[in-house]
Design a protein around this motif. Structure first.
Motif, PDB file in Angstrom:
ATOM      1  N   MET A 182     -34.969  33.824  14.889  1.00  0.00           N
ATOM      2  CA  MET A 182     -34.737  34.358  16.239  1.00  0.00           C
ATOM      3  C   MET A 182     -34.125  35.754  16.241  1.00  0.00           C
ATOM      4  N   SER A 183     -33.896  36.346  15.089  1.00  0.00           N
ATOM      5  CA  SER A 183     -33.203  37.632  15.033  1.00  0.00           C
ATOM      6  C   SER A 183     -33.896  38.748  15.826  1.00  0.00           C
ATOM      7  N   PRO A 184     -35.242  38.825  15.901  1.00  0.00           N
ATOM      8  CA  PRO A 184     -35.833  39.879  16.744  1.00  0.00           C
ATOM      9  C   PRO A 184     -35.573  39.694  18.234  1.00  0.00           C
ATOM     10  N   CYS A 185     -35.163  38.470  18.646  1.00  0.00           N
ATOM     11  CA  CYS A 185     -34.937  38.195  20.071  1.00  0.00           C
ATOM     12  C   CYS A 185     -33.522  38.546  20.512  1.00  0.00           C
ATOM     13  N   SER A 186     -32.740  39.133  19.634  1.00  0.00           N
ATOM     14  CA  SER A 186     -31.315  39.336  19.905  1.00  0.00           C
ATOM     15  C   SER A 186     -31.045  40.194  21.123  1.00  0.00           C
ATOM     16  N   THR A 187     -31.924  41.121  21.427  1.00  0.00           N
ATOM     17  CA  THR A 187     -31.684  42.053  22.541  1.00  0.00           C
ATOM     18  C   THR A 187     -32.387  41.638  23.831  1.00  0.00           C
ATOM     19  N   TYR A 188     -33.129  40.551  23.805  1.00  0.00           N
ATOM     20  CA  TYR A 188     -33.970  40.222  24.952  1.00  0.00           C
ATOM     21  C   TYR A 188     -33.169  39.769  26.175  1.00  0.00           C
ATOM     22  N   ILE A 189     -32.108  38.991  25.961  1.00  0.00           N
ATOM     23  CA  ILE A 189     -31.319  38.534  27.102  1.00  0.00           C
ATOM     24  C   ILE A 189     -30.644  39.704  27.819  1.00  0.00           C
ATOM     25  N   PRO A 190     -29.918  40.602  27.102  1.00  0.00           N
ATOM     26  CA  PRO A 190     -29.327  41.732  27.826  1.00  0.00           C
ATOM     27  C   PRO A 190     -30.369  42.647  28.456  1.00  0.00           C
ATOM     28  N   PHE A 191     -31.562  42.757  27.841  1.00  0.00           N
ATOM     29  CA  PHE A 191     -32.608  43.590  28.437  1.00  0.00           C
ATOM     30  C   PHE A 191     -33.049  43.020  29.779  1.00  0.00           C
ATOM     31  N   LEU A 192     -33.362  41.726  29.809  1.00  0.00           N
ATOM     32  CA  LEU A 192     -33.826  41.115  31.051  1.00  0.00           C
ATOM     33  C   LEU A 192     -32.729  41.083  32.107  1.00  0.00           C
ATOM     34  N   LYS A 193     -31.475  40.854  31.696  1.00  0.00           N
ATOM     35  CA  LYS A 193     -30.372  40.881  32.656  1.00  0.00           C
ATOM     36  C   LYS A 193     -30.186  42.292  33.217  1.00  0.00           C
ATOM     37  N   GLY A 194     -30.211  43.294  32.326  1.00  0.00           N
ATOM     38  CA  GLY A 194     -30.023  44.670  32.767  1.00  0.00           C
ATOM     39  C   GLY A 194     -31.164  45.181  33.625  1.00  0.00           C
ATOM     40  N   ALA A 195     -32.373  44.665  33.390  1.00  0.00           N
ATOM     41  CA  ALA A 195     -33.533  45.065  34.182  1.00  0.00           C
ATOM     42  C   ALA A 195     -33.600  44.321  35.514  1.00  0.00           C
ATOM     43  N   GLY A 196     -32.662  43.403  35.734  1.00  0.00           N
ATOM     44  CA  GLY A 196     -32.650  42.638  36.974  1.00  0.00           C
ATOM     45  C   GLY A 196     -33.713  41.564  37.044  1.00  0.00           C
ATOM     46  N   ARG A 197     -34.285  41.171  35.878  1.00  0.00           N
ATOM     47  CA  ARG A 197     -35.357  40.180  35.848  1.00  0.00           C
ATOM     48  C   ARG A 197     -34.820  38.807  35.462  1.00  0.00           C
ATOM     49  N   SER A 198     -33.936  38.297  36.278  1.00  0.00           N
ATOM     50  CA  SER A 198     -33.395  36.963  36.008  1.00  0.00           C
ATOM     51  C   SER A 198     -34.465  35.888  36.170  1.00  0.00           C
ATOM     52  N   ASP A 199     -35.555  36.193  36.919  1.00  0.00           N
ATOM     53  CA  ASP A 199     -36.634  35.225  37.077  1.00  0.00           C
ATOM     54  C   ASP A 199     -37.332  34.965  35.747  1.00  0.00           C
ATOM     55  N   VAL A 200     -37.637  36.035  35.008  1.00  0.00           N
ATOM     56  CA  VAL A 200     -38.247  35.874  33.685  1.00  0.00           C
ATOM     57  C   VAL A 200     -37.270  35.189  32.734  1.00  0.00           C
ATOM     58  N   LEU A 201     -36.013  35.559  32.847  1.00  0.00           N
ATOM     59  CA  LEU A 201     -34.993  35.017  31.957  1.00  0.00           C
ATOM     60  C   LEU A 201     -34.895  33.502  32.074  1.00  0.00           C
ATOM     61  N   TRP A 202     -34.937  32.978  33.303  1.00  0.00           N
ATOM     62  CA  TRP A 202     -34.723  31.536  33.447  1.00  0.00           C
ATOM     63  C   TRP A 202     -35.932  30.712  33.018  1.00  0.00           C
ATOM     64  N   TRP A 203     -37.159  31.210  33.286  1.00  0.00           N
ATOM     65  CA  TRP A 203     -38.288  30.367  32.888  1.00  0.00           C
ATOM     66  C   TRP A 203     -38.521  30.390  31.388  1.00  0.00           C
ATOM     67  N   VAL A 204     -38.230  31.518  30.736  1.00  0.00           N
ATOM     68  CA  VAL A 204     -38.310  31.548  29.273  1.00  0.00           C
ATOM     69  C   VAL A 204     -37.253  30.622  28.675  1.00  0.00           C
ATOM     70  N   ALA A 205     -36.038  30.667  29.234  1.00  0.00           N
ATOM     71  CA  ALA A 205     -34.972  29.799  28.755  1.00  0.00           C
ATOM     72  C   ALA A 205     -35.320  28.326  28.946  1.00  0.00           C
ATOM     73  N   MET A 206     -35.992  27.999  30.056  1.00  0.00           N
ATOM     74  CA  MET A 206     -36.392  26.615  30.318  1.00  0.00           C
ATOM     75  C   MET A 206     -37.391  26.120  29.273  1.00  0.00           C
ATOM     76  N   LEU A 207     -38.397  26.936  28.978  1.00  0.00           N
ATOM     77  CA  LEU A 207     -39.390  26.546  27.983  1.00  0.00           C
ATOM     78  C   LEU A 207     -38.760  26.369  26.610  1.00  0.00           C
ATOM     79  N   ARG A 208     -37.844  27.275  26.255  1.00  0.00           N
ATOM     80  CA  ARG A 208     -37.199  27.171  24.953  1.00  0.00           C
ATOM     81  C   ARG A 208     -36.334  25.912  24.865  1.00  0.00           C
ATOM     82  N   ALA A 209     -35.595  25.603  25.923  1.00  0.00           N
ATOM     83  CA  ALA A 209     -34.731  24.421  25.923  1.00  0.00           C
ATOM     84  C   ALA A 209     -35.549  23.145  25.745  1.00  0.00           C
ATOM     85  N   ALA A 210     -36.676  23.052  26.475  1.00  0.00           N
ATOM     86  CA  ALA A 210     -37.526  21.869  26.365  1.00  0.00           C
ATOM     87  C   ALA A 210     -38.086  21.733  24.954  1.00  0.00           C
ATOM     88  N   LEU A 211     -38.486  22.842  24.378  1.00  0.00           N
ATOM     89  CA  LEU A 211     -39.056  22.828  23.035  1.00  0.00           C
ATOM     90  C   LEU A 211     -38.023  22.404  21.994  1.00  0.00           C
TER      91      LEU A 211
END
Length: 497
Positions: A338-367
């Protein structure tokens, strides 16, 4: 207006944040093995299970309102006070729920012995959530030096308290005391550093403007929590507290390199990306550079830990934990993937895209939950960790696709560039493991000296191999970093003139 973001501001903030996390997790590097030698796996497991409930409610309790303060253009006092009081009210309600339903919570997690600890640890929720607003104010002001100082101090006091009480024979309560002492000291430090003093002001209109973004953050944090904590819950419920303790100890140690870099960068990159919303080119450059740099730094540490997991587990935790070395190694691999994903959460939060953030997080949690549960039920702890690695590999692909699509960046070329250092790290780790398998019998005798020699030889060989691979594959990145260093020095020299 928030603090102006430039190269010097960013590098200073990252530097202080990384120093803070390096120091605090350096304390864990020292204290976790000490406590592991004094306490039993069952004691670690009970506290880990109890802390899971507290962390869950703490993570979702603020509903993302504090994070939304970082995106606000102005530091409006009415909004800040309103967020503080809502956070505190939610925290007190959460704390009451933990206290009242401690036994059902503990039973659901497969650890009824943790119920009494849960009632005490319920007080951690308001202690931690009360500091969210003060931390957000420091983040929007890019005042990470102050946060670093108080983080190190609070964790140091907590660590010393835990070790002292464990040596005094207090047992499991030494781990509980560590959490409380650190939380109280840090809360006081945050209020002192920001100069923030709550006033009873509550504006529902101000809060309503933050709701959409904050709900997306809340949902994403909920699913992120499930992702990170569900393996412990699965292990505790299906395999027992002893395996849960082994998992918890290995996870705490393998998380140190990961959390030093991630926690240090994520707090800084969130406000940095939020300042770049009007400049797509600058934001893209920052995303690619930060992702490459974090992968270059983090991936070799995690895959290198896999390579020396067997002697490392014996050397650090002692012979009573040596059976868990495959768990340590596979946890390191799962984090390295997961090391390449290290910056993805702050990027999506800073870009104001909490919608993308939550559905990606949901898929990962289920998996993660589904595959780890399958592994635990069919093959035990080792199989569960293997399936965790597979879950993270799948996550790496769809998470990267979601982020690059959101940013308007070509997927395949960007994915290759950001994962290339990880591939080099895998090659390095396999080479080190092959080397140790062939030379460990000829290293100095004695169990302890042999383990120490294996770790030393593995670290030296890994550094040499990875350095060579970087020179062959990442010359453009290295040149870019050298140019940034020259610009940073030139800017500092100009500021001193």
């Amino acid at each position: 207006m928030p603090t102006t973001v430039n190269l010097r501001t960013v590098t200073n903030s990252v530097g202080w944040s990384v120093i803070s996390k390096t120091s605090t997790f350096g304390l864990k590097f020292v204290t976790v093995p000490i406590l592991a030698r004094i306490l039993t796996p069952q004691e670690f497991g009970v506290v880990a299970v109890a802390q899971t409930v507290v962390m869950f409610l703490t993570m979702i309790g603020s509903a993302g309102l504090s994070a939304s303060l970082v995106l606000e253009r102005e530091e409006d006092e009415e909004t800040v006070h309103s967020v503080f009081w809502v956070n505190l009210a939610v925290a007190l309600a959460m704390s009451a729920c933990i206290y009242i339903w401690a036994l059902p919570f503990a039973g659901w997690l497969g650890a009824e012995d943790a119920a009494s600890l849960l009632r005490v640890m319920a007080l951690l929720v308001p202690l931690q959530l009360s500091g969210d607003v003060a931390y957000s104010l420091l983040a929007r002001r890019m005042a990470f030096r102050k946060d670093a100082a108080w983080s190190v101090f609070s964790e140091s006091v907590g660590a010393v308290t835990a070790v002292g009480l464990a040596l005094a024979g207090v047992g499991v309560w030494s781990l509980v005391a560590q959490l409380f002492v650190s939380a109280v000291v840090r809360l006081g430090g945050l209020f002192h550093a920001t100069g923030y003093r709550p006033r009873f002001v509550l504006s529902l209109g101000k809060l309503g403007a933050l709701t959409r973004y904050s709900l997306g953050i809340m949902v994403s944090e909920l699913f992120n929590f499930i992702t990170f904590q569900s393996p412990l819950v699965v292990v505790s419920r299906h395999l027992g507290l002893a395996d849960a303790g082994a998992y918890a100890a290995a996870n705490r140690f393998s998380s140190i390199p990961n959390q030093v870099l991630l926690a240090g960068l994520m707090g800084v990159l969130f406000p940095v990306f939020s300042h770049m919303n009007g400049d797509a080119r600058r934001r893209t450059d920052a995303l690619m550079l930060s992702t490459q740099v974090t992968t270059v730094a983090l991936a070799p540490m995690m895959f290198g830990l896999w390579a020396v997991a067997e002697p490392g587990m014996f050397l650090i935790f002692g012979p009573q934990w040596v059976h868990a070395w495959p768990v340590l190694g596979l946890l390191a691999v799962s984090k390295g993937i997961m090391s390449p994903c290290s910056t993805y959460i702050p990027f999506l939060k800073g870009a104001g895209r909490s919608d993308v953030l939550w559905w990606v997080a949901m898929l990962r949690a289920a998996l993660v939950y589904g595959l780890v549960t399958y592994g635990a039920m069919t093959g035990g702890l080792f199989a569960a960790m293997v399936w965790l690695c597979l879950a993270n590999a799948v996550t790496l692909v769809f998470y990267s696709w979601a982020v690059f699509r959101t940013n308007g960046t070509a997927f395949f070329s960007s994915f290759y560039v950001t994962t290339r250092p990880m591939i080099a790290s895998v090659i390095m780790a396999v080479a080190v493991r092959f080397l140790l398998d062939h030379v460990k019998a000829g290293l100095p005798g004695g169990v302890w000296w042999n383990a120490l020699s294996q770790v030393a030889v593995g670290a030296a060989a890994g550094a040499a191999i990875y350095g060579l691979l970087l020179l062959l594959t990442e010359r453009d990145l290295l040149r870019k970093l050298l140019e940034l260093v020259r610009r940073r020095k030139a800017g500092a020299a100009g500021a001193n003139c």
